[in-house]
Each structure stands twice: as structure tokens, then as C-alpha cells.
Design a protein around this motif. Sequence first.
Motif, PDB file in Angstrom:
ATOM      1  N   MET A  97       0.833  -1.194   0.000  1.00 44.38           N
ATOM      2  CA  MET A  97       0.000   0.000   0.000  1.00 44.38           C
ATOM      3  C   MET A  97       0.872   1.250   0.000  1.00 44.38           C
ATOM      4  N   GLY A  98       0.264   2.370  -0.393  1.00 46.32           N
ATOM      5  CA  GLY A  98       1.010   3.601  -0.530  1.00 46.32           C
ATOM      6  C   GLY A  98       1.036   4.451   0.724  1.00 46.32           C
ATOM      7  N   LEU A  99       1.513   5.679   0.557  1.00 46.98           N
ATOM      8  CA  LEU A  99       1.690   6.590   1.683  1.00 46.98           C
ATOM      9  C   LEU A  99       0.364   6.980   2.330  1.00 46.98           C
ATOM     10  N   VAL A 100      -0.649   7.242   1.520  1.00 47.10           N
ATOM     11  CA  VAL A 100      -1.940   7.671   2.068  1.00 47.10           C
ATOM     12  C   VAL A 100      -2.502   6.631   3.026  1.00 47.10           C
ATOM     13  N   GLU A 101      -2.443   5.365   2.612  1.00 49.98           N
ATOM     14  CA  GLU A 101      -2.985   4.288   3.447  1.00 49.98           C
ATOM     15  C   GLU A 101      -2.118   4.016   4.678  1.00 49.98           C
ATOM     16  N   ASN A 102      -0.837   4.342   4.589  1.00 49.98           N
ATOM     17  CA  ASN A 102       0.101   3.988   5.666  1.00 49.98           C
ATOM     18  C   ASN A 102       0.619   5.185   6.465  1.00 49.98           C
ATOM     19  N   LYS A 103       0.068   6.356   6.245  1.00 50.48           N
ATOM     20  CA  LYS A 103       0.658   7.548   6.869  1.00 50.48           C
ATOM     21  C   LYS A 103       0.620   7.501   8.399  1.00 50.48           C
ATOM     22  N   LYS A 104      -0.440   6.955   8.979  1.00 45.68           N
ATOM     23  CA  LYS A 104      -0.521   6.863  10.441  1.00 45.68           C
ATOM     24  C   LYS A 104       0.515   5.886  10.982  1.00 45.68           C
ATOM     25  N   LYS A 105       0.661   4.737  10.299  1.00 46.48           N
ATOM     26  CA  LYS A 105       1.645   3.746  10.723  1.00 46.48           C
ATOM     27  C   LYS A 105       3.059   4.293  10.580  1.00 46.48           C
ATOM     28  N   LEU A 106       3.295   5.026   9.495  1.00 44.08           N
ATOM     29  CA  LEU A 106       4.608   5.620   9.269  1.00 44.08           C
ATOM     30  C   LEU A 106       4.954   6.592  10.392  1.00 44.08           C
ATOM     31  N   LYS A 107       4.041   7.489  10.692  1.00 47.97           N
ATOM     32  CA  LYS A 107       4.292   8.476  11.747  1.00 47.97           C
ATOM     33  C   LYS A 107       4.490   7.810  13.103  1.00 47.97           C
ATOM     34  N   LYS A 108       3.710   6.800  13.366  1.00 45.59           N
ATOM     35  CA  LYS A 108       3.800   6.104  14.656  1.00 45.59           C
ATOM     36  C   LYS A 108       5.143   5.411  14.815  1.00 45.59           C
ATOM     37  N   ARG A 109       5.589   4.744  13.750  1.00 44.13           N
ATOM     38  CA  ARG A 109       6.853   4.011  13.831  1.00 44.13           C
ATOM     39  C   ARG A 109       8.036   4.973  13.953  1.00 44.13           C
ATOM     40  N   ILE A 110       7.964   6.090  13.248  1.00 47.18           N
ATOM     41  CA  ILE A 110       9.028   7.096  13.362  1.00 47.18           C
ATOM     42  C   ILE A 110       9.026   7.721  14.754  1.00 47.18           C
ATOM     43  N   LYS A 111       7.853   8.000  15.272  1.00 47.81           N
ATOM     44  CA  LYS A 111       7.751   8.622  16.593  1.00 47.81           C
ATOM     45  C   LYS A 111       8.386   7.761  17.679  1.00 47.81           C
ATOM     46  N   LYS A 112       8.227   6.447  17.578  1.00 43.74           N
ATOM     47  CA  LYS A 112       8.735   5.540  18.611  1.00 43.74           C
ATOM     48  C   LYS A 112      10.251   5.313  18.497  1.00 43.74           C
ATOM     49  N   ALA A 113      10.819   5.630  17.354  1.00 45.34           N
ATOM     50  CA  ALA A 113      12.246   5.376  17.135  1.00 45.34           C
ATOM     51  C   ALA A 113      13.111   6.479  17.741  1.00 45.34           C
ATOM     52  N   LYS A 114      14.329   6.112  18.089  1.00 42.71           N
ATOM     53  CA  LYS A 114      15.326   7.074  18.565  1.00 42.71           C
ATOM     54  C   LYS A 114      16.467   7.192  17.550  1.00 42.71           C
ATOM     55  N   ASN A 115      16.997   6.052  17.140  1.00 51.38           N
ATOM     56  CA  ASN A 115      18.084   6.016  16.163  1.00 51.38           C
ATOM     57  C   ASN A 115      17.558   5.448  14.852  1.00 51.38           C
ATOM     58  N   VAL A 116      17.698   6.215  13.776  1.00 57.23           N
ATOM     59  CA  VAL A 116      17.166   5.799  12.480  1.00 57.23           C
ATOM     60  C   VAL A 116      18.312   5.669  11.474  1.00 57.23           C
ATOM     61  N   PHE A 117      18.351   4.520  10.810  1.00 60.40           N
ATOM     62  CA  PHE A 117      19.387   4.234   9.822  1.00 60.40           C
ATOM     63  C   PHE A 117      18.749   4.205   8.437  1.00 60.40           C
ATOM     64  N   LEU A 118      19.300   4.955   7.505  1.00 55.83           N
ATOM     65  CA  LEU A 118      18.756   5.079   6.159  1.00 55.83           C
ATOM     66  C   LEU A 118      19.661   4.340   5.180  1.00 55.83           C
ATOM     67  N   MET A 119      19.070   3.527   4.334  1.00 55.37           N
ATOM     68  CA  MET A 119      19.859   2.707   3.406  1.00 55.37           C
ATOM     69  C   MET A 119      19.187   2.641   2.042  1.00 55.37           C
ATOM     70  N   GLY A 120      19.930   2.967   0.997  1.00 53.52           N
ATOM     71  CA  GLY A 120      19.434   2.829  -0.363  1.00 53.52           C
ATOM     72  C   GLY A 120      19.902   1.522  -0.970  1.00 53.52           C
ATOM     73  N   HIS A 121      19.770   1.409  -2.281  1.00 53.07           N
ATOM     74  CA  HIS A 121      20.196   0.194  -2.968  1.00 53.07           C
ATOM     75  C   HIS A 121      21.688   0.256  -3.298  1.00 53.07           C
ATOM     76  N   LYS A 122      22.233  -0.881  -3.661  1.00 58.34           N
ATOM     77  CA  LYS A 122      23.611  -0.920  -4.127  1.00 58.34           C
ATOM     78  C   LYS A 122      23.740  -0.046  -5.367  1.00 58.34           C
ATOM     79  N   ASN A 123      24.935   0.473  -5.591  1.00 61.82           N
ATOM     80  CA  ASN A 123      25.172   1.343  -6.745  1.00 61.82           C
ATOM     81  C   ASN A 123      24.190   2.511  -6.742  1.00 61.82           C
ATOM     82  N   LEU A 124      24.321   3.322  -5.720  1.00 60.81           N
ATOM     83  CA  LEU A 124      23.419   4.454  -5.513  1.00 60.81           C
ATOM     84  C   LEU A 124      23.281   5.321  -6.761  1.00 60.81           C
ATOM     85  N   ASP A 125      22.056   5.792  -6.992  1.00 65.22           N
ATOM     86  CA  ASP A 125      21.829   6.812  -8.004  1.00 65.22           C
ATOM     87  C   ASP A 125      21.258   8.042  -7.308  1.00 65.22           C
ATOM     88  N   LEU A 126      20.912   9.061  -8.067  1.00 63.26           N
ATOM     89  CA  LEU A 126      20.445  10.307  -7.460  1.00 63.26           C
ATOM     90  C   LEU A 126      19.088  10.157  -6.787  1.00 63.26           C
TER      91      LEU A 126
END
Length: 328
Positions: free
Chosen positions: A1-30
Motif C-alpha cells: 500500500m502507498g503513503l496515504v494508506e500507511n501515513k498513520k503507521k509511518l508516523k507512529k513508527r518514526i515517533k517511537k524510534a530514537k536512532n534511524v538508519f537510512l539505506m538505499g540500494h547498491k550502486n546508488l543513483d540520485l
Amino acid sequence: MGLVENKKKLKKRIKKAKNVFLMGHKNLDLDAIGSCIGMYNILKQQKKECFIVIDDIDTEMGVTKVLKEIDGCYNIIKSEDIPVYLHKKNKKNLLMILDTNKKCLVQNESSLDYFTKKIIIDHHDLGKDTIEDALIITEENTSSTCEIVVNIINLYNIDISPYVCTLLLSGIILDTNNFTLKTTADTYYAAYFLTAMGGSPKKVQYLLKQDITEYVERQKLLSSIEVIDNIAITKGTQYITYRREDLAKIADTLLFFNDIEASFVIGKIGKDLIGLSARSLGNYNITNILEHLGGGGDAYNGACTFEKKTISEAHTLLKKELKKQNKQ
């Protein structure tokens, strides 16, 4: 599902986190690095401790420029250093994976084991290798992950610096091939929003600039095009090694020719490693073709690699798969 359907879950999970690690795919592009930096800035405004995980040794020219410009401004770490920065309470750690949803394509697959909380933000199709134990926010009809991040900026109603807006804009322009592919009214709105916030189209063009010698070398691939049912296929030789983005740019170029609906470009990208980059205007689903070859993507673009095979062998495998797809 997309952002609209998951926006509450997204905000809730971010709110509960303290340390957030961001990772893209191998061979990064812009799109991958732009969306990581965009999310980093969103998270910092939510008072999170943030880290961008990058293991790539060699990066494409645009990404290299970005990494030099942000050196010292962002917490960029290697996957092997993740344990050092983990919060002592594991439930307070969050991994956000951007611009891919597949285990085999993340910067480091084994690093997934450090996290029980994961969020995927992506615009590619889901497949058999999709990471399952995560909150998955995927919008296959959206131009880029950077466009989704723009929507998250609006969701939080926050301001982002002109430089970050420029990086997000570069990801959108890259993945739409300058607004010619997978572009909707929402894509144009995202671009308008970013430029209104100070994003610089001129700076984007700087990030997308190419080396003239490499450009001339890539054009040699256009001398051996084979066209089968509106599909253009070209391949390099075993004696020239290309970068992955070189193959992607040739695949983009092939779509500008009359009557070409899809393109496949094969070339050597490393010792005993052959790369394949593919593009489509939408009448051929790239994912359906490449997943059978060990790769992935979405309906419009994708890639795969072949280990310990020759270019001729990879070419044969591709043609067999295309023939099989035409019979279905």
C-alpha cells in the motif's frame, strides 16, 4: 500500500524510534541518495539520531558530487559500523530502506538482521525477494522515491533547505528521464513544490552532467542495435568495461527512436560480471521480464546482473525470455 494508506503507521513508527538508519540500494543513483538525504532532514526535525549507510566504493558521477558536497554535514557510516551506533534498546532502532524493496539489492543484506523495526519506501514493484518483515510503503505508479519523500515532507508540513530540494528534484528528473517517463500531474506538482522551496534546476543539470569521453564511448553501443518487435537490444564487447549508469543511459536513449517501445542494453561491468539495463514506455513490463533473469525493477525500468557468463550468453538468455514472454 502507498503513503496515504500507511501515513498513520509511518508516523507512529518514526515517533517511537530514537536512532534511524537510512539505506538505499547498491550502486546508488540520485533517486536513492536524494531520498535518503530528504528523509534524513525530515527525521532530524523530529529530533531523531540519523545515519546514512553507504558501502558503495565506486559511485556514479552525480552521486560522487553529492557525497563530496555533504561530506561532514551528515552521519554517513558503513554497514560494518552499524552496531556502534545502535540504541541500547533494540526497539528504539529503525531501519528505513529507500528506492528498493529487495533483500539482494540493499547496500548490505546481512545488516537487516540488526533491526526488528523496518520501513520500506519505494516505487518499484514487489517481488519474490521483497523484504517481508517491514512496513512497506510502495507506489509503483509514482515517478521516483524522491517524489514519495516530497509527499512525506508535506505530510509533516515542514520546510526543507533549497539544497535538499535540489537533490530531491534531481532524483525525480533522473528517474523520469527529464519528465518523459512515468510522469503524472503529481510529479509535476512535486517538481513545482521543490523549485518553489528553492530547488535549483541549474544545479540539477550540474549533477547530471556527463564526462564527454565516457559519452563518446557509450555511443559506440548504438552501432550494433538489434530490433525485435519494437524492442531495441544492443550489447558491448568483452573487452570494454562499462559502469552500470552507462548502460542505463544508453537504454534511456534508445527509447527516443521511432517505433521503439522497450530497450535492453548488455555490457561488461566488472570482472566476470555482465550487466543488463532495461527501459520501457509502458507497453512491456520490465519487471516481468527481468525477474526471470534474476533482476528486478518496475514496469518502466530495471536491471540485472549475470555472474561468470559471457555477453553472448547473457544476450541469448534475454532473447529466450523475450520469446517466452511473447508466447504468454
